[in-house]
Design a protein around this motif. Sequence first.
Motif, mmCIF file in Angstrom:
data_model
loop_
_atom_site.group_PDB
_atom_site.id
_atom_site.type_symbol
_atom_site.label_atom_id
_atom_site.label_comp_id
_atom_site.label_asym_id
_atom_site.label_seq_id
_atom_site.Cartn_x
_atom_site.Cartn_y
_atom_site.Cartn_z
ATOM 1 N N LEU A 154 23.546 38.098 84.027
ATOM 2 C CA LEU A 154 23.005 37.405 82.864
ATOM 3 C C LEU A 154 22.542 38.419 81.821
ATOM 4 C CD1 LEU A 154 20.853 34.381 84.123
ATOM 5 C CD2 LEU A 154 23.017 34.324 82.882
ATOM 6 N N MET A 158 22.132 34.538 73.798
ATOM 7 C CA MET A 158 22.208 33.093 73.970
ATOM 8 C C MET A 158 23.551 32.583 73.449
ATOM 9 S SD MET A 158 19.205 32.685 75.265
ATOM 10 C CE MET A 158 19.001 30.916 75.281
ATOM 11 N N CYS A 159 24.036 31.530 74.070
ATOM 12 C CA CYS A 159 25.280 30.907 73.644
ATOM 13 C C CYS A 159 25.054 30.183 72.319
ATOM 14 C CB CYS A 159 25.774 29.928 74.710
ATOM 15 S SG CYS A 159 27.245 28.995 74.234
ATOM 16 N N CYS A 162 25.654 26.022 73.055
ATOM 17 C CA CYS A 162 24.780 25.169 73.872
ATOM 18 C C CYS A 162 23.400 25.771 74.108
ATOM 19 C CB CYS A 162 25.437 24.856 75.218
ATOM 20 S SG CYS A 162 25.588 26.290 76.318
ATOM 21 N N SER A 164 22.570 28.231 76.179
ATOM 22 C CA SER A 164 22.384 28.830 77.502
ATOM 23 C C SER A 164 22.588 30.337 77.419
ATOM 24 C CB SER A 164 23.370 28.223 78.510
ATOM 25 O OG SER A 164 23.213 26.822 78.597
ATOM 26 N N PHE A 165 22.152 31.027 78.487
ATOM 27 C CA PHE A 165 22.333 32.473 78.514
ATOM 28 C C PHE A 165 23.812 32.815 78.707
ATOM 29 C CE2 PHE A 165 17.791 32.449 79.615
ATOM 30 C CZ PHE A 165 17.341 33.425 78.739
ATOM 31 N N LYS A 167 26.757 35.307 80.194
ATOM 32 C CA LYS A 167 27.014 36.210 81.308
ATOM 33 C C LYS A 167 28.072 37.224 80.909
ATOM 34 C CE LYS A 167 28.246 33.193 84.344
ATOM 35 N NZ LYS A 167 28.655 32.599 85.653
ATOM 36 N N CYS A 179 29.666 31.834 78.634
ATOM 37 C CA CYS A 179 28.472 30.994 78.766
ATOM 38 C C CYS A 179 28.208 30.704 80.236
ATOM 39 C CB CYS A 179 28.669 29.702 77.978
ATOM 40 S SG CYS A 179 27.203 28.641 77.986
ATOM 41 N N SER A 180 26.932 30.755 80.632
ATOM 42 C CA SER A 180 26.563 30.463 82.012
ATOM 43 C C SER A 180 26.604 28.977 82.317
ATOM 44 C CB SER A 180 25.160 31.008 82.301
ATOM 45 O OG SER A 180 24.208 30.431 81.412
ATOM 46 N N ASN A 181 26.659 28.148 81.283
ATOM 47 C CA ASN A 181 26.774 26.707 81.471
ATOM 48 C C ASN A 181 28.222 26.366 81.810
ATOM 49 O OD1 ASN A 181 26.618 23.942 81.466
ATOM 50 N ND2 ASN A 181 25.920 23.752 79.352
ATOM 51 N N CYS A 184 30.279 24.411 79.303
ATOM 52 C CA CYS A 184 30.537 25.034 78.001
ATOM 53 C C CYS A 184 31.665 26.051 78.146
ATOM 54 C CB CYS A 184 29.276 25.709 77.469
ATOM 55 S SG CYS A 184 29.485 26.466 75.839
#
Length: 271
Positions: A154, A158-159, A162, A164-165, A167, A179-181, A184
């Motif tokens: 991580l 930020m994305c 969305c 999210s963090f 990667k 994106c870690s989501n 997404c």
Amino acid sequence: MNAGFRRILEKQEEQPTFPTFTKGQRVSVMLEKRESLTAPPLRYSEADLLSQMEKYGLGTPATRAEIIERLVETETVERKNGRFYPTSKGKQLIELVNEELKSPQLTARWEKQLEAIARGNGNPKAFLRNIRKQTDRLVAEIKQSERTYRPHNLTGSMCPECGSFLKERVTKEGRMLVCSNMTCRFRKRKDPKLSHRRCPQCKKRMEIHEGKAGIYFQCRPCNVIEKAEEQKKTKLGQKERALLRKYSAENDSFSTSLGDLLKQALDKKKN
């Protein structure tokens, strides 16, 4: 004791000589202390992994290499000097999963059952029913565990889609930010893309960028920048070259483009 080849070659092994000691005799002894470390066993190479997979009946000759590449792509293991090393993600995976899933016997048993089904000696419905039942039990055990997975890659970014963090993933094309989501699909390149153009100084592949002036190539270590050609010159065939020479010679003031020369040739035929 058999002398072996020494008997044939008539060679005798030299026997070491030791001094003779008497009871109560004092002797001087010199001791030397050495400090050394034991070396761990070598990590598996691809040949070692293929051999172990064959030994335990994992995969088939056509799929074993693909399985290894899948482990590399998912960042479970990484290659270093021809050897495979577990990543932080791979170590966490081994700690989180059930003991049964770590055993190669489980996959080997499934492979044998699938082989029996392919030969017509197994029941595919019963196999799928048992697989689903066993999978539900294994997943439930992992969910009930107090251990949690912490993504090792991580970043603090930020994305933009969305929130999210992001990667960081290492791919064949370089490092990527994804994106870690899971829902997404955002991803962007972290490392510059490498082109097939070589640096004229160090001969390494140059980075390709797109700026206000267009596409250009750059070698950062050598500080070399080259602008990309806007259009590649089209190769003319033998007939086109003959046509170009013919009508260019007849009218030097006429345009030398291939389209204009063809038009001139058609007009000449009509007349």
